[in-house]
Structures are given as structure tokens and as C-alpha cells.
Design an enzyme around this catalytic site. Sequence first.
Site, PDB file in Angstrom:
ATOM      1  N   GLU A  89       0.828  -1.197   0.000  1.00  0.00           N
ATOM      2  CA  GLU A  89       0.000   0.000   0.000  1.00  0.00           C
ATOM      3  C   GLU A  89       0.869   1.256   0.000  1.00  0.00           C
ATOM      4  OE1 GLU A  89      -4.183  -1.304   2.009  1.00  0.00           O
ATOM      5  OE2 GLU A  89      -2.620  -0.748   3.428  1.00  0.00           O
ATOM      6  N   CYS A 122       6.973  -6.622   7.157  1.00  0.00           N
ATOM      7  CA  CYS A 122       8.091  -6.073   7.932  1.00  0.00           C
ATOM      8  C   CYS A 122       8.443  -7.068   9.035  1.00  0.00           C
ATOM      9  CB  CYS A 122       7.684  -4.728   8.547  1.00  0.00           C
ATOM     10  SG  CYS A 122       8.994  -3.897   9.470  1.00  0.00           S
ATOM     11  N   LEU A 228      11.233   6.712  17.221  1.00  0.00           N
ATOM     12  CA  LEU A 228      11.764   6.532  18.573  1.00  0.00           C
ATOM     13  C   LEU A 228      10.727   5.922  19.514  1.00  0.00           C
ATOM     14  CD1 LEU A 228      14.316   6.997  20.268  1.00  0.00           C
ATOM     15  CD2 LEU A 228      13.370   9.239  20.898  1.00  0.00           C
ATOM     16  N   CYS A 346      -0.476   6.466   9.929  1.00  0.00           N
ATOM     17  CA  CYS A 346       0.733   5.815  10.443  1.00  0.00           C
ATOM     18  C   CYS A 346       0.394   4.527  11.188  1.00  0.00           C
ATOM     19  CB  CYS A 346       1.458   6.787  11.371  1.00  0.00           C
ATOM     20  SG  CYS A 346       2.917   6.094  12.167  1.00  0.00           S
TER      21      CYS A 346
END
Length: 356
Positions: A89, A122, A228, A346
Site C-alpha cells: 500500500e 516487515c 523513537l 501511520c
Amino acid sequence: MKELVNILDFLPEELGEKIKPMFRVKQIYQWIYQKYANNFSDMSSLPKYLRLELAQNFHFSPVKCVKNEQSKDGSIKYLFELVDGLRVESVLLPMKEEKIDAEGKRISHARYTICVSSQVGCKSGCSFCLTAKGGLKRNLSAGEIVGQILWIKKQNNIPYERRVNIVYMGMGEPLDNLKNVSKAVKILAQNDGLAISPRRQTISTSGLAKQIKELGQMNLGVLLAISLHAVNDGLRTELMPINKAYNIAAIMDAVREFPIDQRKRVMFEYLLIDGINDKLEHAKELVKLLNGIKAKVNLILFNPHEGSLYKRPSLENAIKFQDLLSSKGVTCTIRESKGLDISAACGQLKERAKEQ
């Protein structure tokens, strides 16, 4: 039947080893990336024999859009199918930019950011990210990365010279595919191609310190973003298992070595999760952590997704977090999560099975 090679995988000098003379490579690049040719037969400035030769050996359609969804905020999420049937995507984020002209009039025009994927899935395993749930299938080639951007610009009639920003923040860990991502940066930057300056390309990473150093040594001129999300190793390891391999100290050491334009800053992305990492003491620790680094903090409110145990914090808490950072001299913004209603924000992207 002969398997065709993706021509988008080639830098000009590489293509020049296969096609002579070199000025023909320049013409091919311009036809593909600037004139948005649909096929080799469209390339009328090339001799017929070369067009035929190209069609017999190459293709430039490494991705096929099988679905797109438009958000109420104007963002568009694209589901691309690759040649082997796997899917990724990408997201187009249109924004308005205002400038004052010579006569003092306010002029508004569209500015675009394209969020691209670098892997199918991932392996980083971040607990808050939907992409990680399915694991890593494979890396994308440079041409498959470039293909997402080319297709989106072409489909939306965005002229090649129109300024766009590229963020490698889609599916995957870009630095886990450094070879192909760095090559995509170079291909996108070619003057005879899309001419997207490396200064308009941001590579985001979950903190692969070794690869951050390698990227820095390449001197590509890209911007760097660090995911982070926590200020101590205990919490960060809980949220991001990759922290076991590269802890916060190692990441900060790599960031300090990273070459950055004097006018730019390293972006630190900090996902605020209700009751987990959004307290003011976390903000104070973040200030200490960033001491001596030219940094910009991008606060992101957690975006819920299927199966998630985390909650989105209130905007009020996010503003308090931001105010504390700002009061200590840390440049900080709260990112507007675009595409939330279409699962394009996100942490919400994933490889979607063939549903249609």
C-alpha cells in the site's frame, strides 16, 4: 515466453550498458518519467527498431493498482499488486501551501507528499504497527519503489516538475532494504527523470544503527527520520523488539554521525500511546535525550487498528507534551493523521489479501 525486465530498476549508466548511444537512454528516461508514456510504442522520437527491441526485453509496469480509497481529508490510499501477486500500500497526501506573491497577494497551491512502501510486510515486530503482524514476505526492488511514485503522479496528472516530497514510511523497514531504497533515491533524483531532489526524500527507520551509519556514508543528501516512540530501553524494547539489537544509545550515536544539511534537522517520530509513553516525565526525558542534536520531534497520536490493545491519547495531553518540549527549546509539531478513516494513517498499512 521470455521474462521481461523492469526498466525502472535501472539507473541511466546501467541502462547505457545495454542501449547505445547514451542519448537514447536520456530520451527513454524522459518518455517514461516526464512524458508519462504508456508503452514503448508511444516513444515516437525513438527509431522503430529500438522501440521494438525495448518491448521485447523490458516493461515499466512493476505495480498494478487494484484498489484505491479516498479519505474525507483528500488523502488517497492505493493497493498495488506486484508481478508475483504480493501486495503493498502507498498513500498520496495532498496539502495546501500558501505563499505571498510580489504584489502581496496570498496564493494557494497544491503540495504533495507520497508515502511509499519498501518491503512486503516487515520483520521489525513493532507492537503498535499493523504492517508487522504479517511478518516480512520480501524486499521491494528499486523499480517497484519507484513504480509506486510514478503511477501515483501519472494517475493524478501531477506534472513531473511539480514539487513532491517522498517519505519512505509505508510498509517495511527501509534500512532493512538499504541497497534498493538507496538506488530508488538515486533514480528518483535523475534530472531526465522525476527530478525529485534527495532533500525532498525522507527515509524513516525503527533505529537500525549500523545501517544509519551506512546510509550516512553514502552521502545521498536524504533526510533522516527516527521512529523513537520511547525514552528508555525497557519501554522501547516492549514496544519495539528491534531495540534489543540496537538500543537507544546506539541509535543516538549513529544519528550524531549522520551528515545533515545545516538548514535541516533529524526528525524524531514519537507515537503517543495513552497511558504508556505520553506522560510529562517522558517529555522531560526526551528533552535530555535530544540534547546536542539538531532535532525536530513529530508527535503522532496512536491510530487504532484491528486487534490493537492500545488507545489513542487525548489531544489535550498531546498539546501538554508538545508545550513542555517547546518550552525547553525542542522544535516540535503534532502531526495531523491523514487518511485515518480509510486506514491509511501511520501504522495502519498492511499487505491485504486478494479480497476483490
